[in-house]
Design a protein around this motif. Structure first.
Motif, PDB file in Angstrom:
ATOM      1  N   ASP A 101       0.779  -1.253  -0.044  1.00 41.99           N
ATOM      2  CA  ASP A 101      -0.146  -0.072   0.178  1.00 41.99           C
ATOM      3  C   ASP A 101       0.860   1.104   0.012  1.00 41.99           C
ATOM      4  O   ASP A 101       0.514   2.262  -0.933  1.00 41.99           O
ATOM      5  N   LEU A 102       2.042   1.304   0.826  1.00 44.68           N
ATOM      6  CA  LEU A 102       2.992   2.469   0.903  1.00 44.68           C
ATOM      7  C   LEU A 102       3.581   2.697  -0.591  1.00 44.68           C
ATOM      8  O   LEU A 102       3.601   3.791  -1.012  1.00 44.68           O
ATOM      9  N   ALA A 103       3.820   1.753  -1.279  1.00 50.65           N
ATOM     10  CA  ALA A 103       4.401   1.688  -2.532  1.00 50.65           C
ATOM     11  C   ALA A 103       3.336   2.324  -3.420  1.00 50.65           C
ATOM     12  O   ALA A 103       3.690   3.094  -4.483  1.00 50.65           O
ATOM     13  N   ALA A 104       2.205   1.892  -3.293  1.00 52.31           N
ATOM     14  CA  ALA A 104       1.187   2.409  -4.447  1.00 52.31           C
ATOM     15  C   ALA A 104       0.789   4.035  -3.955  1.00 52.31           C
ATOM     16  O   ALA A 104       0.892   4.816  -4.848  1.00 52.31           O
ATOM     17  N   ILE A 105       0.891   4.270  -2.675  1.00 48.66           N
ATOM     18  CA  ILE A 105       0.757   5.819  -2.401  1.00 48.66           C
ATOM     19  C   ILE A 105       1.985   6.734  -2.998  1.00 48.66           C
ATOM     20  O   ILE A 105       1.670   7.639  -3.769  1.00 48.66           O
ATOM     21  N   LEU A 106       3.329   5.926  -2.999  1.00 49.50           N
ATOM     22  CA  LEU A 106       4.553   6.623  -3.298  1.00 49.50           C
ATOM     23  C   LEU A 106       4.528   6.782  -4.939  1.00 49.50           C
ATOM     24  O   LEU A 106       4.644   7.815  -5.292  1.00 49.50           O
ATOM     25  N   THR A 107       4.085   5.768  -5.490  1.00 49.28           N
ATOM     26  CA  THR A 107       3.889   5.806  -7.113  1.00 49.28           C
ATOM     27  C   THR A 107       2.919   6.893  -7.659  1.00 49.28           C
ATOM     28  O   THR A 107       3.217   7.572  -8.342  1.00 49.28           O
ATOM     29  N   ALA A 108       1.789   6.842  -6.746  1.00 44.09           N
ATOM     30  CA  ALA A 108       0.640   7.660  -7.389  1.00 44.09           C
ATOM     31  C   ALA A 108       1.098   9.224  -6.961  1.00 44.09           C
ATOM     32  O   ALA A 108       0.825  10.134  -8.084  1.00 44.09           O
ATOM     33  N   GLU A 109       1.798   9.479  -6.010  1.00 44.58           N
ATOM     34  CA  GLU A 109       2.125  10.953  -5.909  1.00 44.58           C
ATOM     35  C   GLU A 109       3.580  11.362  -6.330  1.00 44.58           C
ATOM     36  O   GLU A 109       3.928  12.631  -6.621  1.00 44.58           O
ATOM     37  N   GLN A 110       4.281  10.208  -6.584  1.00 42.29           N
ATOM     38  CA  GLN A 110       5.867  10.727  -7.148  1.00 42.29           C
ATOM     39  C   GLN A 110       6.402  10.094  -8.410  1.00 42.29           C
ATOM     40  O   GLN A 110       7.025  10.768  -9.114  1.00 42.29           O
ATOM     41  N   GLY A 111       5.607   8.900  -8.828  1.00 45.88           N
ATOM     42  CA  GLY A 111       5.871   8.587 -10.272  1.00 45.88           C
ATOM     43  C   GLY A 111       6.527   7.374 -10.302  1.00 45.88           C
ATOM     44  O   GLY A 111       6.769   6.620 -11.406  1.00 45.88           O
ATOM     45  N   LYS A 112       7.482   7.117  -9.506  1.00 54.32           N
ATOM     46  CA  LYS A 112       8.526   6.073  -9.631  1.00 54.32           C
ATOM     47  C   LYS A 112       7.787   4.686  -9.724  1.00 54.32           C
ATOM     48  O   LYS A 112       6.711   4.484  -9.347  1.00 54.32           O
ATOM     49  N   PRO A 113       8.284   3.846 -10.636  1.00 58.71           N
ATOM     50  CA  PRO A 113       7.750   2.398 -10.992  1.00 58.71           C
ATOM     51  C   PRO A 113       7.491   1.658  -9.657  1.00 58.71           C
ATOM     52  O   PRO A 113       8.293   1.800  -8.534  1.00 58.71           O
ATOM     53  N   LEU A 114       6.432   1.006  -9.581  1.00 59.23           N
ATOM     54  CA  LEU A 114       5.791   0.506  -8.314  1.00 59.23           C
ATOM     55  C   LEU A 114       7.061  -0.561  -7.646  1.00 59.23           C
ATOM     56  O   LEU A 114       6.895  -0.523  -6.433  1.00 59.23           O
ATOM     57  N   GLY A 115       7.667  -1.267  -8.322  1.00 65.04           N
ATOM     58  CA  GLY A 115       8.612  -2.196  -7.997  1.00 65.04           C
ATOM     59  C   GLY A 115       9.674  -1.365  -7.281  1.00 65.04           C
ATOM     60  O   GLY A 115      10.302  -1.561  -6.261  1.00 65.04           O
ATOM     61  N   GLU A 116      10.110  -0.309  -7.807  1.00 71.21           N
ATOM     62  CA  GLU A 116      11.171   0.574  -7.385  1.00 71.21           C
ATOM     63  C   GLU A 116      10.464   1.606  -6.036  1.00 71.21           C
ATOM     64  O   GLU A 116      11.408   1.642  -5.140  1.00 71.21           O
ATOM     65  N   ALA A 117       9.132   1.746  -6.003  1.00 63.25           N
ATOM     66  CA  ALA A 117       8.702   2.488  -4.879  1.00 63.25           C
ATOM     67  C   ALA A 117       8.586   1.289  -3.727  1.00 63.25           C
ATOM     68  O   ALA A 117       8.920   1.875  -2.752  1.00 63.25           O
ATOM     69  N   ARG A 118       8.260   0.120  -4.155  1.00 62.68           N
ATOM     70  CA  ARG A 118       8.264  -0.916  -2.884  1.00 62.68           C
ATOM     71  C   ARG A 118       9.824  -0.983  -2.322  1.00 62.68           C
ATOM     72  O   ARG A 118       9.858  -1.168  -1.126  1.00 62.68           O
ATOM     73  N   ALA A 119      10.516  -1.030  -3.136  1.00 67.09           N
ATOM     74  CA  ALA A 119      12.085  -1.134  -2.798  1.00 67.09           C
ATOM     75  C   ALA A 119      12.379   0.039  -1.872  1.00 67.09           C
ATOM     76  O   ALA A 119      13.232   0.057  -0.775  1.00 67.09           O
ATOM     77  N   GLU A 120      11.770   1.198  -2.142  1.00 65.18           N
ATOM     78  CA  GLU A 120      12.133   2.420  -1.497  1.00 65.18           C
ATOM     79  C   GLU A 120      11.613   2.404  -0.107  1.00 65.18           C
ATOM     80  O   GLU A 120      12.183   2.494   1.103  1.00 65.18           O
ATOM     81  N   VAL A 121      10.272   1.752   0.138  1.00 60.87           N
ATOM     82  CA  VAL A 121       9.576   1.494   1.257  1.00 60.87           C
ATOM     83  C   VAL A 121      10.209   0.847   2.328  1.00 60.87           C
ATOM     84  O   VAL A 121      10.793   1.042   3.334  1.00 60.87           O
ATOM     85  N   LEU A 122      10.846  -0.411   1.522  1.00 62.16           N
ATOM     86  CA  LEU A 122      11.642  -1.304   2.413  1.00 62.16           C
ATOM     87  C   LEU A 122      12.915  -0.689   2.854  1.00 62.16           C
ATOM     88  O   LEU A 122      13.598  -1.016   4.061  1.00 62.16           O
ATOM     89  N   TYR A 123      13.545   0.041   1.918  1.00 62.09           N
ATOM     90  CA  TYR A 123      14.726   0.744   2.236  1.00 62.09           C
ATOM     91  C   TYR A 123      14.462   1.775   3.339  1.00 62.09           C
ATOM     92  O   TYR A 123      15.257   1.668   4.308  1.00 62.09           O
TER      93      TYR A 123
END
Ligand code: SIN
Length: 503
Positions: A101-123
């Motif tokens: 869910d956090l990745a989806a929120i991040l992609t929606a507001e920032q634009g980065k690909p979902l996989g990259e967004a998920r990696a950022e959340v875990l980072y």
């Protein structure tokens, strides 16, 4: 190759847990409207559509958050480290559980690909985990005293109320990289997230409140920098300001903090050189250059900004790099198989266009890309330029976009001289198989981080930060928690006297 943009359904419908989509201020453990009721729109950079309307904090809201942080400080800092650690551990687990869910929120507001967004959340979560552990290892010192009747020791105590001003390029990780060590140290914090990406910050606050972080310890106040950040950097309640963003803004914040002598940590702009020597493994160098340059559409402070390539390997490197770059798929971050999302806004696209135009006008050659992407809006083609020289704007300004400008050099000395010819000093990359050269060049480069034979180095256990105009202080590792601690020297005298006798 272009991937057609999908029309995304409203963000809440993408989420398993729609309660993570928060749009009010989080102050003193409660959700609140802004004092004057104003809101601002957050847009998806891929589609330009409004994702959410968020409360725009006022100075009063920021002040209220700081007062709550000050009130909660004594109890939070007095809590045994093991108990603070346990709360942070629960926050870490909640972030990991909500990663999709956090990745989806991040992609929606920032634009980065979902996989990259998920990696950022875990980072981002990794900083909370690491500092939950580190909370228990804030050690003091004893000092051999200068006289027989004294004992000397050093205490390390939380600085106090901290303010974090965070960027849009890593809307989750740049908050946890600051809040993790601050809260572990026993400080409290008010965050002002970037106005482009407040939703990730508010989702982190929702999770923090669910896991029992006491009221006031962590507040989030989105809003205009001239309003919210101004209160944070001038308030006498704040002892420390931690900021990630441009060098220009960092300098201005530092000036504002000088008024009340606040401590500052600044993670500022970069102009990272990526040096490829003739003896480099070509596959490793191309892979590293792609990873470093095109991560987050070229929008990281540590993205390679100048690719310096030795003349013997230059042509082969450029050809292989351009082949790999041409394969990158551009599109909406929610679509499968997308490698590169949009830039954050139109101004970012215009800056990239200006840098490419200026380079070409001064003799650089476009090897691939070089234009706004056919998807339009904030999309730009992944680009490789050759024949780039130090006079061009792209050589001395941070492009913050998907453009790899290649320079040619002859000798090791020339490479180091070119690399250091900038007021910035955040990251530098070196590709070589010569171990002696690894040492010589790593030591000679003016940078806070040197990555050798890799394009990715970020890790919660290692210190991240710059020298020169790239910043002050370090985040990550045990150095990161030291930024939120004060040193107190205690000198204990007259220990040879028996005080009970005088009574
Ligand atoms: C940044 O661009 O400032 C963060 C990059 C990272 O943590 O890897």
């Amino acid at each position: 190759m272009a991937v057609a943009p999908a029309t995304p359904p409203p963000l809440a419908r993408r989420l398993r847990d729609a309660q993570l989509l928060r749009t009010d201020l989080f102050v003193d453990g409660a959700w609140a409207e802004a004092a004057d009721g104003r809101r601002f729109d957050v847009r998806d950079p891929a589609s330009g559509e409004v994702v959410a309307s968020v409360a725009a904090g006022t100075r009063d809201d920021a002040r209220r958050a700081l007062e709550a942080a000050a009130r909660s400080l004594p109890a939070w800092s007095a809590l045994p480290a093991k108990e603070r650690s346990a709360v942070l551990r629960r926050w870490f687990e909640a972030i990991v559980d909500a990663a999709d869910d956090l990745a989806a929120i991040l992609t929606a507001e920032q634009g980065k690909p979902l996989g990259e967004a998920r990696a950022e959340v875990l980072y981002g979560a990794s900083f909370v985990e690491w500092y939950a552990e580190e909370a228990k290892r804030v050690y003091g010192e004893t000092i051999p005293a200068n006289t027989a009747d004294r004992r000397m020791l050093v205490l390390r105590q939380p600085i106090g109320v901290c303010a974090a001003i965070t960027p849009w390029n890593f809307p989750t990780a740049m908050i946890t990289r600051k809040a993790g060590p601050a809260l572990a140290a026993g400080c409290t914090m008010v965050v002002k997230p970037a106005s482009a990406t407040p939703l990730s910050a508010l989702a982190l606050a929702e999770l923090a409140s669910r896991v029992g972080l006491p009221d006031g310890v962590f507040s989030v106040v989105p809003g205009a920098a001239s309003v919210v950040a101004e209160e944070l950097v001038t308030s006498p309640l704040v002892r420390k300001v931690t900021f990630t963003g441009s060098t220009e803004v960092g300098k201005a914040l530092m000036e504002r903090c000088a008024g009340s002598v606040k401590k500052v940590s600044l993670e500022l702009g970069g102009n990272a050189p990526l040096i490829v020597f003739d003896d480099a493994d070509l596959d490793v160098a191309v892979e590293g250059a792609i990873a470093s340059k095109f991560r987050n559409t070229g929008q990281t402070c540590v993205c390679a900004n100048r690719l310096l390539v030795q003349e013997g390997i230059h042509d082969r490197f450029v050809e292989r790099l351009a082949d790999a770059v041409a394969e990158l798929r551009v599109g909406n971050g929610f679509d499968d198989g997308v490698d590169q999302g949009p830039l954050i806004d139109r101004a970012a696209v215009e800056k990239v266009e200006e840098h490419v135009r200026d380079a070409v006008d001064h003799g650089a050659v476009v090897v691939c890309g070089g234009r706004p992407h056919e998807l339009g809006g904030c999309f730009y083609e992944p680009t490789v330029l050759r024949g780039v020289t130090p006079e061009m704007r792209i050589a001395h300004e941070e492009t913050f976009g998907p453009v790899a400008p290649v320079f040619r050099f002859a000798s090791e000395d020339e490479a180091v001289e070119l690399a250091n010819a900038t007021p910035y000093g955040l990251a530098a990359y070196v590709f070589t198989r010569d171990v002696a050269r690894v040492w010589r060049v790593s030591e000679a480069l003016e940078a806070g981080v040197v990555a050798v034979n890799t394009g990715i180095f970020s890790y919660e256990g290692a210190p991240f930060g710059g020298v020169k105009e790239s910043g002050i202080g370090r985040e990550g590792s045990h150095h990161g928690i030291a930024e939120f601690l004060e040193i107190k020297y205690v000198c204990l005298g007259a220990i040879d006297r028996d005080s009970s006798r005088g009574a």
